[in-house]
Design a protein around this motif. Structure first.
Motif, mmCIF file in Angstrom:
data_model
loop_
_atom_site.group_PDB
_atom_site.id
_atom_site.type_symbol
_atom_site.label_atom_id
_atom_site.label_comp_id
_atom_site.label_asym_id
_atom_site.label_seq_id
_atom_site.Cartn_x
_atom_site.Cartn_y
_atom_site.Cartn_z
ATOM 1 N N LYS A 14 0.835 -1.202 0.000
ATOM 2 C CA LYS A 14 0.000 0.000 0.000
ATOM 3 C C LYS A 14 0.873 1.256 0.000
ATOM 4 O O LYS A 14 0.620 2.204 -0.745
ATOM 5 N N ALA A 15 1.907 1.251 0.829
ATOM 6 C CA ALA A 15 2.803 2.410 0.908
ATOM 7 C C ALA A 15 3.531 2.618 -0.417
ATOM 8 O O ALA A 15 3.643 3.756 -0.903
ATOM 9 N N LEU A 16 3.999 1.539 -1.019
ATOM 10 C CA LEU A 16 4.684 1.660 -2.303
ATOM 11 C C LEU A 16 3.730 2.153 -3.386
ATOM 12 O O LEU A 16 4.120 2.959 -4.251
ATOM 13 N N SER A 17 2.494 1.714 -3.353
ATOM 14 C CA SER A 17 1.500 2.186 -4.318
ATOM 15 C C SER A 17 1.289 3.691 -4.185
ATOM 16 O O SER A 17 1.149 4.395 -5.189
ATOM 17 N N THR A 44 -6.356 4.867 6.382
ATOM 18 C CA THR A 44 -5.158 4.080 6.069
ATOM 19 C C THR A 44 -4.177 4.928 5.274
ATOM 20 O O THR A 44 -2.972 4.946 5.558
ATOM 21 N N THR A 45 -4.686 5.628 4.278
ATOM 22 C CA THR A 45 -3.843 6.482 3.442
ATOM 23 C C THR A 45 -3.169 7.554 4.282
ATOM 24 O O THR A 45 -1.958 7.779 4.167
ATOM 25 N N TYR A 46 -3.929 8.190 5.135
ATOM 26 C CA TYR A 46 -3.399 9.260 5.983
ATOM 27 C C TYR A 46 -2.310 8.739 6.924
ATOM 28 O O TYR A 46 -1.273 9.368 7.103
ATOM 29 N N ARG A 47 -2.547 7.583 7.500
ATOM 30 C CA ARG A 47 -1.571 6.973 8.402
ATOM 31 C C ARG A 47 -0.280 6.611 7.658
ATOM 32 O O ARG A 47 0.826 6.870 8.131
ATOM 33 N N THR A 53 6.120 10.429 5.413
ATOM 34 C CA THR A 53 6.605 11.790 5.627
ATOM 35 C C THR A 53 7.653 11.808 6.734
ATOM 36 O O THR A 53 8.713 12.425 6.582
ATOM 37 N N ARG A 54 7.375 11.127 7.817
ATOM 38 C CA ARG A 54 8.311 11.064 8.939
ATOM 39 C C ARG A 54 9.677 10.536 8.503
ATOM 40 O O ARG A 54 10.718 11.008 8.963
ATOM 41 N N ASP A 55 9.676 9.580 7.571
ATOM 42 C CA ASP A 55 10.923 8.954 7.136
ATOM 43 C C ASP A 55 11.545 9.616 5.904
ATOM 44 O O ASP A 55 12.545 9.145 5.385
#
Length: 91
Positions: A14-17, A44-47, A53-55
């Motif tokens: 999901k994150a890679l997408s 989920t998207t927001y999380r 963003t943090r990384d």
């Protein structure tokens, strides 16, 4: 592009997408737009965007409430380029 069925439960997928979707948006995109495009719940998207963003993989522009690819993505791309010898070939 929407998230494939087999990656719907895979958080890394999901994150890679989301990163791929952001790569297709040179002006950036809102969390709502990304959630809709990815076919993911907004929460989920927001999380995931918060973690990215943090990384440093994603940058957030508060004025326009838009997300953009971050510098960390570029740094990884440079490492791939170096690994494959693209820089030496270009010189």
């Amino acid at each position: 592009m929407s998230v494939k069925d087999d990656t719907k439960t895979d958080m890394v997928g999901k994150a890679l997408s989301l990163l791929v979707l952001l790569g297709d948006e040179p002006r950036g995109a809102s969390a709502a737009d990304l959630a809709r495009s990815a076919g993911l719940p907004f929460s989920t998207t927001y999380r995931l965007l918060g973690s990215l963003t943090r990384d440093g993989f994603v940058d957030y522009e508060p004025d326009g409430r838009r997300y953009h690819l971050g510098l960390r993505v570029f740094q990884l791309g440079q490492r791939v380029s170096n690994h494959h010898g693209f820089a030496a070939t270009a010189l």
